[in-house]
Design a protein around this motif. Structure first.
Motif, PDB file in Angstrom:
ATOM      1  N   THR A 113     -47.730  22.548  26.490  1.00 27.91           N
ATOM      2  CA  THR A 113     -47.481  21.292  27.203  1.00 27.91           C
ATOM      3  C   THR A 113     -48.390  21.098  28.413  1.00 27.91           C
ATOM      4  O   THR A 113     -48.893  20.008  28.642  1.00 27.91           O
ATOM      5  CB  THR A 113     -46.011  21.220  27.699  1.00 27.91           C
ATOM      6  N   ARG A 121     -50.030  13.925  23.187  1.00 33.60           N
ATOM      7  CA  ARG A 121     -49.532  12.971  24.177  1.00 33.60           C
ATOM      8  C   ARG A 121     -49.803  11.528  23.713  1.00 33.60           C
ATOM      9  O   ARG A 121     -50.908  11.201  23.293  1.00 33.60           O
ATOM     10  CB  ARG A 121     -50.231  13.218  25.526  1.00 33.60           C
ATOM     11  N   LYS A 135     -46.713  11.095  30.256  1.00 36.59           N
ATOM     12  CA  LYS A 135     -47.355  11.612  31.466  1.00 36.59           C
ATOM     13  C   LYS A 135     -47.704  13.092  31.397  1.00 36.59           C
ATOM     14  O   LYS A 135     -48.316  13.638  32.303  1.00 36.59           O
ATOM     15  CB  LYS A 135     -46.464  11.323  32.671  1.00 36.59           C
ATOM     16  N   ASP A 136     -47.269  13.756  30.346  1.00 38.46           N
ATOM     17  CA  ASP A 136     -47.738  15.136  30.176  1.00 38.46           C
ATOM     18  C   ASP A 136     -47.830  15.456  28.689  1.00 38.46           C
ATOM     19  O   ASP A 136     -47.612  14.589  27.846  1.00 38.46           O
ATOM     20  CB  ASP A 136     -46.866  16.133  30.956  1.00 38.46           C
ATOM     21  N   TYR A 166     -41.317  11.165  38.591  1.00 37.03           N
ATOM     22  CA  TYR A 166     -42.438  11.603  37.741  1.00 37.03           C
ATOM     23  C   TYR A 166     -43.076  10.328  37.200  1.00 37.03           C
ATOM     24  O   TYR A 166     -42.818   9.919  36.079  1.00 37.03           O
ATOM     25  CB  TYR A 166     -41.893  12.487  36.606  1.00 37.03           C
ATOM     26  N   ASP A 167     -43.912   9.689  38.047  1.00 37.55           N
ATOM     27  CA  ASP A 167     -44.464   8.404  37.631  1.00 37.55           C
ATOM     28  C   ASP A 167     -45.977   8.432  37.474  1.00 37.55           C
ATOM     29  O   ASP A 167     -46.605   7.415  37.242  1.00 37.55           O
ATOM     30  CB  ASP A 167     -44.040   7.304  38.617  1.00 37.55           C
ATOM     31  N   GLN A 168     -46.549   9.632  37.648  1.00 42.05           N
ATOM     32  CA  GLN A 168     -47.997   9.766  37.474  1.00 42.05           C
ATOM     33  C   GLN A 168     -48.278  10.822  36.402  1.00 42.05           C
ATOM     34  O   GLN A 168     -47.484  11.755  36.241  1.00 42.05           O
ATOM     35  CB  GLN A 168     -48.643  10.247  38.789  1.00 42.05           C
ATOM     36  N   PRO A 169     -49.398  10.687  35.705  1.00 45.01           N
ATOM     37  CA  PRO A 169     -49.766  11.748  34.751  1.00 45.01           C
ATOM     38  C   PRO A 169     -49.846  13.096  35.470  1.00 45.01           C
ATOM     39  O   PRO A 169     -50.221  13.154  36.643  1.00 45.01           O
ATOM     40  CB  PRO A 169     -51.138  11.317  34.238  1.00 45.01           C
ATOM     41  N   ILE A 170     -49.496  14.109  34.772  1.00 47.45           N
ATOM     42  CA  ILE A 170     -49.407  15.452  35.335  1.00 47.45           C
ATOM     43  C   ILE A 170     -50.701  15.904  36.007  1.00 47.45           C
ATOM     44  O   ILE A 170     -50.674  16.602  37.016  1.00 47.45           O
ATOM     45  CB  ILE A 170     -48.975  16.465  34.242  1.00 47.45           C
ATOM     46  N   GLU A 171     -51.845  15.473  35.452  1.00 51.40           N
ATOM     47  CA  GLU A 171     -53.131  15.942  35.963  1.00 51.40           C
ATOM     48  C   GLU A 171     -53.291  15.667  37.462  1.00 51.40           C
ATOM     49  O   GLU A 171     -53.962  16.409  38.165  1.00 51.40           O
ATOM     50  CB  GLU A 171     -54.290  15.289  35.198  1.00 51.40           C
ATOM     51  N   LYS A 182     -50.401  18.373  39.353  1.00 47.93           N
ATOM     52  CA  LYS A 182     -49.940  19.628  38.744  1.00 47.93           C
ATOM     53  C   LYS A 182     -49.566  20.703  39.775  1.00 47.93           C
ATOM     54  O   LYS A 182     -48.480  21.297  39.684  1.00 47.93           O
ATOM     55  CB  LYS A 182     -51.030  20.170  37.812  1.00 47.93           C
ATOM     56  N   LEU A 206     -42.404  18.288  31.044  1.00 47.22           N
ATOM     57  CA  LEU A 206     -42.390  19.409  31.990  1.00 47.22           C
ATOM     58  C   LEU A 206     -41.204  19.374  32.952  1.00 47.22           C
ATOM     59  O   LEU A 206     -40.929  20.356  33.639  1.00 47.22           O
ATOM     60  CB  LEU A 206     -43.702  19.453  32.781  1.00 47.22           C
TER      61      LEU A 206
END
Lengths: 473, 213, 248
Positions: free
Chosen positions: A228, A276, A281-282, B100-105, B108, B143
């Protein structure tokens, strides 16, 4: 050095290591007890085993069709499918995927198939950092050892040995031999790896053709993280792991986790069907599945031995094996140890390479009794023994058939046959053996290292029976 | 590489095996009542070190308002769906809510090191094994239930199924599955050192189910 | 099955040469129930040693030589779990496709391990005339798993009022004999039998009883090698002594 000598050396090393033997004994006792507690009703267990066997047999019978359907479904779902006939092909394909994406760091979930291909070394030699993230595998990576068990890979190490490894590799952390603290230490160390790794590599427990879903069974969460957190996920598995339908999964999952570790279910059952999706978002942008043959399709040549392919890798056979419990997994010297290793590895690698494994079995049947998919392990191991000494090998069978036939051994059995098929010779043999019973033959072999040569009776049963008036026909 | 594919499939077709036999199935368990399912779910989740609190459906925020500060859980990760929005509007004392409103990148390192607890919904539950079923999506990404040290999940008690097989059938999973489907039974654990159970090796150390009735 | 008028006794090569008293005791137990016991003179071995070593042709030849010893359809009684298992479960496999396959299958179907025969067919009732004693039972893996008859020896011994059974640790685990395993993998075999002996000694039993002479040869040999004192005995001899009040 021939394969027997090398095998004996590994066995000797294991047997000399009292700590190792204590570690295995207590670990296997614990696992056996926990498994048994999950199956309070033997009739139910037997039915579940038949059900699991049926599902696996159906999967194997339709394997080509199911693999194609799996490929179609996965592709529709956006997962890329790769095929490899050999470990080298699989490793090279994985390296290509990583290289194309300029990925230089990899976190791995536990995968025995990647052990089979020795993937870590392949990638490391090409400048890619590979971190094992399963706690047991991570411990072994520090120790530079292969797994000694397919489910609990570091079972041969006790906490003090683990503590030493952590101290050596992570001197910044305070020394501890407390299991909770060691676990906490591993969490900290490995979190950092997960946070920046480019790619995750995992195995697969079941690949479902119906929906194009990769299923992973685990307790730690490292498998979920590996699949993930990084932007690329590459799964690698053997072609036999395909199952037809989603409804095939619950019975297999139940008997897998109960048989393997005595859990009704593992903490995580992770079902991956897509990379994805837009707006998510992940999860990885790319998901790949590498399907490895590595001798598996060849095993199907033999109507009897193909039962080997039903295996769902629960490790229960080794947990219950009286040989494994005494020598541990490394003594076998192959990726898969224990009864399934004895059965699978000579078929995969050849009798000429590892056929001597078949000698490390008393045919006690403990493995066959617990196998969740009813592989008749003792029967098949005995069959491999016949393959190993086959006098006139054909070319369609197990690789290396006949490689362990020795002239002296064949002669002994020929002589044995002469004595035991001819009653006059047999009677004469018994007459001599009983009358000269106190003259021990000057034999010194493995038996006499631990036991005296047994003394024949003063008269054989055949004579005594006649003397006591029993009819002889 | 296509040749590897063809070779393998050709070999499989060449070695046709027919092992199919009428398959035995385990007769389904006697159906459990709603109460029995709640009891079983709770017992089984607790057996794997999970915490279950049965609450009236409208009181979960009150429960969190009491428990989060008490447990020292201040940095709270929420999703962008209903659950998250209700929480964001809740003003729980001493809690900072992160959506959690942004992509994980883009965040992180923060996710991995700064969040104390994540709160998610769940798709359904399985009584027989004490299992939460999650289908992470754009509102509640994957996640959330994995990285923070504590995971709190809301579960609608009417969505408690008896078995995994029943979930697959009733929820018609064979028609297709989303990106990721998760069965979660207890907190993250390992027994890799001396077969001794230790919690929170990679995922949450604590899993708390708020079972809403 | 009802009590037959007569049976064949397949003594096994190990009992023939090393433990004839066990064989005689087994025959006597059956004879006392009014069943005629035939001991075919030309019998030798079930073929198991070669079969388990991969030499199937040789095993077949020796097994075939036995077929002629049991021409009539009387039950065949074998005082050994592993030899009975060989006949019952592996002869059909060994003779598959051979001209005498049906004969071998028929023989397999009417083969009984001794304790199985005593319990299931003769429904033997025992009256214990022996002195109080404490024993451990070692059931062979073949009797336990291949034949599935571990409970027969237990139920026979449970009838003996003066016998207390004590249970060893890892009771169901193999003793490490395994036929040629003990020669091909002597060190593992040695480690296994030492562990087995230790578990048996730890029970404080006065003797060890088993339905298989292979296991007994292994266990008693190891005890002798270690200079430890713990008598071992085949179950047939033990039962006969208990019900006649003879022996120690």
């Amino acid at each position: 050095m021939n394969q027997y000598q090398a095998f004996y050396q590994r066995i000797d090393k294991a047997l000399q290591n009292d700590q190792l033997r204590r570690n295995f004994r207590s670990a296997m006792d614990g696992i056996r007890e926990r498994r048994l507690a999950q199956f309070p009703d033997d009739r139910e267990l037997q039915t579940l085993r038949f059900q699991a066997k049926g599902i696996r047999n159906r999967s194997l019978s339709r394997q080509a069709e199911l693999l194609e359907r799996l490929e179609t479904k996965l592709t529709e779902n956006g997962i890329q499918v790769h095929w490899a006939e050999t470990p080298l092909q699989a490793n090279a394909r994985i390296h290509e995927i990583l290289e194309a994406e300029q990925a230089t760091s990899v976190v791995k979930g536990k995968s025995m198939v990647s052990e089979e291909t020795d993937l870590n070394h392949y990638l490391e030699q090409r400048g890619i950092e590979v971190i094992e993230s399963d706690l047991g595998e991570y411990i072994l990576q520090m120790a530079q050892e292969p797994p000694s068990h397919i489910i609990v890979p570091a079972i041969h190490k006790n906490r003090f040995e683990v503590a030493e490894l952590f101290q050596k590799f992570h001197p910044e952390q305070p020394y501890t031999d407390d299991v909770d603290e060691l676990t906490g230490c591993a969490r900290q160390v490995l979190r950092k790896k997960f946070a920046y790794a480019d790619a995750g590599i995992s195995g697969v427990n079941f690949a479902v053709a119906e929906t194009g879903t990769l299923c992973l069974v685990e307790n730690e969460g490292n498998g979920r993280l590996s699949t993930t957190a990084p932007r690329i996920h590459i799964a690698i598995t053997g072609i036999e792991k395909v199952v037809e339908k989603l409804s095939d999964v619950p019975p297999l999952l139940e008997i897998l986790t109960k048989s393997a570790t005595g859990q009704p279910i593992t903490t995580y059952f992770n079902m991956i069907s897509r990379p994805r999706q837009p707006g998510e978002k992940d999860g990885p942008e790319q998901v790949h599945l590498v399907l490895l043959d590595n001798g598996r399709s060849r095993i199907r040549n033999d109507d009897e031995l193909l039962d080997t392919l039903r295996c769902i890798r629960c490790g229960s056979c080794m947990n219950h094996c009286p040989v494994y419990v005494h020598v541990g997994g490394h003594a076998y010297g192959t990726t898969y140890p224990g009864p399934i290793g004895i059965l699978l590895e000579p078929q995969r690698l050849g009798i000429d390479k590892v056929g001597s494994l078949t000698s490390a079995c008393t045919l006690c049947g403990a493995c066959g009794e617990v196998c969740p998919v009813r592989i008749p392990l003792p029967k098949l191991i005995n069959r491999l023994r016949a393959e190993a000494v086959e006098a006139t090998p054909g070319d369609n069978g197990v690789p290396g058939t006949g490689a362990l036939r020795s002239r002296s051994e064949a002669l002994i059995w020929k002589l044995w046959k002469q004595i035991y098929t001819r009653s006059r010779i047999y009677s004469a043999f018994k007459y001599l053996a009983t009358r000269l019973r106190h003259i021990k033959p000057p034999i010194s072999n493995g038996w006499t290292r631990y036991r005296p040569i047994p003394t024949p009776s003063s008269k054989p049963l055949s004579e005594l029976a006649r003397q006591q008036g029993y009819d002889d026909e | 590489m296509s040749s590897a594919r063809d070779n393998i499939l050709q070999r499989l077709r060449g070695n046709r095996v027919d092992l199919e036999q009428p398959e035995q199935n385990i007769p389904p368990l006697e159906a459990w009542s709603a109460e029995q399912r709640i009891t079983r779910f709770t017992e089984n989740q607790e057996a794997v070190h999970g915490e279950v609190h049965t609450l009236p459906a409208d009181q979960w925020i009150d429960w969190l308002a009491k428990e989060l500060p008490k447990r020292g859980l201040h940095q709270v990760l929420t999703g962008t769906g209903d659950t998250g929005n209700q929480l964001g509007a809740s003003n729980i004392e001493s809690c900072v809510f992160h959506q959690y409103d942004q992509p994980i990148e883009s965040w992180k390192p923060e996710l991995f090191s700064q969040i104390d607890v994540a709160i998610t919904g769940s798709r359904c539950g399985i009584a027989e094994t004490g299992t939460l079923v999650l289908m992470p999506d754009r509102d509640e990404p994957r996640l959330m239930s994995l990285v923070p040290p504590v995971h709190i999940a809301l579960l609608d008690a009417t969505k408690l199924y008896q078995s995994f097989a029943e979930v697959i059938e009733e929820e018609r999973w064979a028609d297709g599955l989303p990106t990721n489907t998760l069965l979660i039974s207890g907190p993250s654990k390992t027994a890799d050192i001396e077969q001794t159970l230790a919690y929170g090796i990679h995922g949450p150390k604590q899993l708390i189910t708020l079972l809403l009735v | 099955m009802n009590q037959p008028d007569q049976i064949y006794f397949f003594g096994t090569c190990l009992i023939d040469l090393l433990y004839p008293k066990a064989g005689l005791a087994g025959m006597a137990l059956i004879k006392r129930q009014g069943v005629k016991v035939i001991y075919p003179a030309n019998q030798s071995c079930c073929g198991q040693p070669a079969f388990n070593s991969g030499y199937r042709q040789e095993a077949l030849a020796v097994a075939r030589a036995q077929l002629n010893c049991f021409p009539n359809d009387y039950p065949i009684v074998v005082p050994s779990g592993s030899c009975a298992g060989m006949v019952k479960h592996h002869w059909p496999e060994l003779f598959a496709g051979q001209p005498d396959e049906s004969q071998a299958i028929a023989a397999a179907q009417r083969t009984y391990e001794l304790t199985e025969f005593l319990v299931d067919v003769l429904k033997l009732k025992l009256k214990d005339l022996g002195q109080p004693t404490r024993i451990a039972i070692h059931t062979s893996c073949s009797a336990r798993r291949e034949m599935g008859i571990a409970d027969r020896i237990d139920s026979l011994i449970a009838q003996l009022s003066n016998v207390q059974v004590v249970e060893q640790a890892h009771k169901t685990e193999c003793c490490g004999f395994g036929g040629t395993f003990s020669i091909k993998q002597p060190d593992i075999s040695g480690a296994m039998v030492e562990a087995k002996c230790e578990a048996l000694l730890a029970t404080g039993a006065e003797s060890v009883i088993s339905q298989d002479c292979g296991c007994l040869m292994n266990i008693s040999g190891s005890l002798e090698h270690q200079q430890r004192e713990l008598p071992t005995q085949h179950v047939a001899e033990f039962l006969l002594q208990r019900i006649t009040g003879e022996g120690k």
